[in-house]
Design an enzyme around this catalytic site. Sequence first.
Site, PDB file in Angstrom:
ATOM      1  N   GLU A   1      28.508 -11.804 -42.625  1.00 45.46           N
ATOM      2  CA  GLU A   1      29.674 -11.172 -42.023  1.00 45.46           C
ATOM      3  C   GLU A   1      29.462  -9.669 -42.044  1.00 45.46           C
ATOM      4  O   GLU A   1      28.941  -9.145 -43.032  1.00 45.46           O
ATOM      5  CB  GLU A   1      30.944 -11.520 -42.804  1.00 45.46           C
ATOM      6  CG  GLU A   1      31.503 -12.879 -42.456  1.00 45.46           C
ATOM      7  CD  GLU A   1      32.028 -13.613 -43.670  1.00 45.46           C
ATOM      8  OE1 GLU A   1      32.122 -12.996 -44.745  1.00 45.46           O
ATOM      9  OE2 GLU A   1      32.328 -14.804 -43.543  1.00 45.46           O
TER      10      GLU A   1
ATOM     11  N   TYR B   1      20.633  -6.296 -38.094  1.00 44.90           N
ATOM     12  CA  TYR B   1      20.640  -7.767 -38.039  1.00 44.90           C
ATOM     13  C   TYR B   1      20.187  -8.279 -36.669  1.00 44.90           C
ATOM     14  O   TYR B   1      19.453  -9.255 -36.587  1.00 44.90           O
ATOM     15  CB  TYR B   1      22.036  -8.298 -38.372  1.00 44.90           C
ATOM     16  CG  TYR B   1      22.532  -7.891 -39.740  1.00 44.90           C
ATOM     17  CD1 TYR B   1      21.695  -7.954 -40.854  1.00 44.90           C
ATOM     18  CD2 TYR B   1      23.835  -7.437 -39.930  1.00 44.90           C
ATOM     19  CE1 TYR B   1      22.146  -7.566 -42.111  1.00 44.90           C
ATOM     20  CE2 TYR B   1      24.294  -7.064 -41.181  1.00 44.90           C
ATOM     21  CZ  TYR B   1      23.443  -7.121 -42.263  1.00 44.90           C
ATOM     22  OH  TYR B   1      23.892  -6.741 -43.502  1.00 44.90           O
TER      23      TYR B   1
HETATM   24  C1  LIG Z   1      22.924  -0.776 -42.919  1.00 42.05           C
HETATM   25  C2  LIG Z   1      21.896  -0.210 -43.908  1.00 42.05           C
HETATM   26  C3  LIG Z   1      21.697  -1.236 -45.042  1.00 42.05           C
HETATM   27  C4  LIG Z   1      20.569   0.013 -43.164  1.00 42.05           C
HETATM   28  O1  LIG Z   1      19.588   0.399 -44.114  1.00 42.05           O
HETATM   29  P1  LIG Z   1      18.283   1.234 -43.681  1.00 42.05           P
HETATM   30  O2  LIG Z   1      17.253   1.059 -44.744  1.00 42.05           O
HETATM   31  O3  LIG Z   1      18.663   2.607 -43.320  1.00 42.05           O
HETATM   32  O4  LIG Z   1      17.827   0.462 -42.348  1.00 42.05           O
HETATM   33  P2  LIG Z   1      16.345   0.431 -41.750  1.00 42.05           P
HETATM   34  O5  LIG Z   1      15.729   1.789 -41.875  1.00 42.05           O
HETATM   35  O6  LIG Z   1      15.598  -0.712 -42.310  1.00 42.05           O
HETATM   36  O7  LIG Z   1      16.651   0.194 -40.198  1.00 42.05           O
HETATM   37  C5  LIG Z   1      16.255  -0.996 -39.513  1.00 42.05           C
HETATM   38  C6  LIG Z   1      16.924  -0.976 -38.142  1.00 42.05           C
HETATM   39  O8  LIG Z   1      18.351  -1.078 -38.291  1.00 42.05           O
HETATM   40  C7  LIG Z   1      18.989  -0.251 -37.291  1.00 42.05           C
HETATM   41  N1  LIG Z   1      19.666   0.879 -37.926  1.00 42.05           N
HETATM   42  C8  LIG Z   1      19.664   1.211 -39.233  1.00 42.05           C
HETATM   43  N2  LIG Z   1      20.450   2.296 -39.438  1.00 42.05           N
HETATM   44  C9  LIG Z   1      20.939   2.650 -38.229  1.00 42.05           C
HETATM   45  C10 LIG Z   1      21.827   3.683 -37.798  1.00 42.05           C
HETATM   46  N3  LIG Z   1      22.345   4.582 -38.656  1.00 42.05           N
HETATM   47  N4  LIG Z   1      22.147   3.733 -36.490  1.00 42.05           N
HETATM   48  C11 LIG Z   1      21.644   2.839 -35.610  1.00 42.05           C
HETATM   49  N5  LIG Z   1      20.780   1.828 -35.951  1.00 42.05           N
HETATM   50  C12 LIG Z   1      20.449   1.745 -37.250  1.00 42.05           C
HETATM   51  C13 LIG Z   1      17.871   0.251 -36.383  1.00 42.05           C
HETATM   52  O9  LIG Z   1      17.651  -0.726 -35.384  1.00 42.05           O
HETATM   53  C14 LIG Z   1      16.715   0.296 -37.366  1.00 42.05           C
HETATM   54  O10 LIG Z   1      15.463   0.274 -36.731  1.00 42.05           O
HETATM   55  P3  LIG Z   1      14.799   1.684 -36.258  1.00 42.05           P
HETATM   56  O11 LIG Z   1      14.964   2.667 -37.381  1.00 42.05           O
HETATM   57  O12 LIG Z   1      13.362   1.311 -36.002  1.00 42.05           O
HETATM   58  O13 LIG Z   1      15.567   2.096 -35.029  1.00 42.05           O
HETATM   59  C15 LIG Z   1      22.357   1.169 -44.493  1.00 42.05           C
HETATM   60  O14 LIG Z   1      22.756   1.996 -43.419  1.00 42.05           O
HETATM   61  C16 LIG Z   1      23.474   1.062 -45.505  1.00 42.05           C
HETATM   62  O15 LIG Z   1      23.232   0.911 -46.706  1.00 42.05           O
HETATM   63  N6  LIG Z   1      24.744   1.167 -45.025  1.00 42.05           N
HETATM   64  C17 LIG Z   1      25.921   1.109 -45.919  1.00 42.05           C
HETATM   65  C18 LIG Z   1      26.110  -0.296 -46.447  1.00 42.05           C
HETATM   66  C19 LIG Z   1      26.275  -1.301 -45.321  1.00 42.05           C
HETATM   67  O16 LIG Z   1      26.964  -1.057 -44.343  1.00 42.05           O
HETATM   68  N7  LIG Z   1      25.630  -2.475 -45.498  1.00 42.05           N
HETATM   69  C20 LIG Z   1      25.691  -3.567 -44.532  1.00 42.05           C
HETATM   70  C21 LIG Z   1      26.843  -4.441 -44.849  1.00 42.05           C
HETATM   71  S1  LIG Z   1      26.960  -5.811 -43.707  1.00 42.05           S
END
Ligand SMILES: CC(C)(COP(=O)(O)OP(=O)(O)OC[C@H]1O[C@@H](n2cnc3c(N)ncnc32)[C@H](O)[C@@H]1OP(=O)(O)O)[C@@H](O)C(=O)NCCC(=O)NCCS
Length: 161
Positions: A116, A128
């Site tokens: 979710e 995702y």
């Molecule tokens: C969501 C989260 C876990 C992503 O972690 P991350 O390590 O920065 O993500 P990644 O670097 O592995 O990114 C993988 C892909 O996700 C997408 N993505 C990640 N962050 C993004 C952003 N800020 N905006 C748009 N796309 C994004 C992109 O497609 C990215 O690929 P790319 O960098 O080659 O374009 C992080 O932003 C976070 O901790 N957010 C707060 C907690 C949260 O919302 N968790 C999810 C709950 S469902």
Amino acid sequence: MHRLAGTIHLEAMTSDDLDEVLALETRAFPDPWTRAQFEAELTNPHAEILLARRGISTQDGGAIVGYLAYWHILDEIQILDVAVDPDMRRQGIARMLLAHVLTTSATQDCVTWSLEVRASNDAARRLYEGAGFRVVNTRPGYYAHGKEDALIMVRGTVPGT
Ligand SMILES: CC(C)(COP(=O)(O)OP(=O)(O)OC[C@H]1O[C@@H](n2cnc3c(N)ncnc32)[C@H](O)[C@@H]1OP(=O)(O)O)[C@@H](O)C(=O)NCCC(=O)NCCS
């Protein structure tokens, strides 16, 4: 394409990691999991919390930079919680955690992966979607904080079809 800053390794969370994980959780979410929730999952036989940590191996004792919690029940995985240190984002850490869970569970005959996500959480949705999840349903007002809808995303076989 983004590269990881330095070496990161993955390992299972233990109770020794609670304080550090809670600090990251609190920075990452407006409605963070409590200590009791993490403790419950650490003793739940269906749950696993995978950590991303700086360094080549556990012996290095590097800082925790991300984690992913999930349940594995029969042939289904439910992703419960994913977070990456705000200073370490967009370096592929969440993708690395997710890919590890998807790959290892596929070899254990898992056919459905679900989660979710807040409708407004574009970063997570894109993460995702990039891993093959698609939106299959909505739970209106699911998140009490901000009264926001949850999107249900599934990869693989949709339950009940
Ligand atoms: C969501 C989260 C876990 C992503 O972690 P991350 O390590 O920065 O993500 P990644 O670097 O592995 O990114 C993988 C892909 O996700 C997408 N993505 C990640 N962050 C993004 C952003 N800020 N905006 C748009 N796309 C994004 C992109 O497609 C990215 O690929 P790319 O960098 O080659 O374009 C992080 O932003 C976070 O901790 N957010 C707060 C907690 C949260 O919302 N968790 C999810 C709950 S469902």
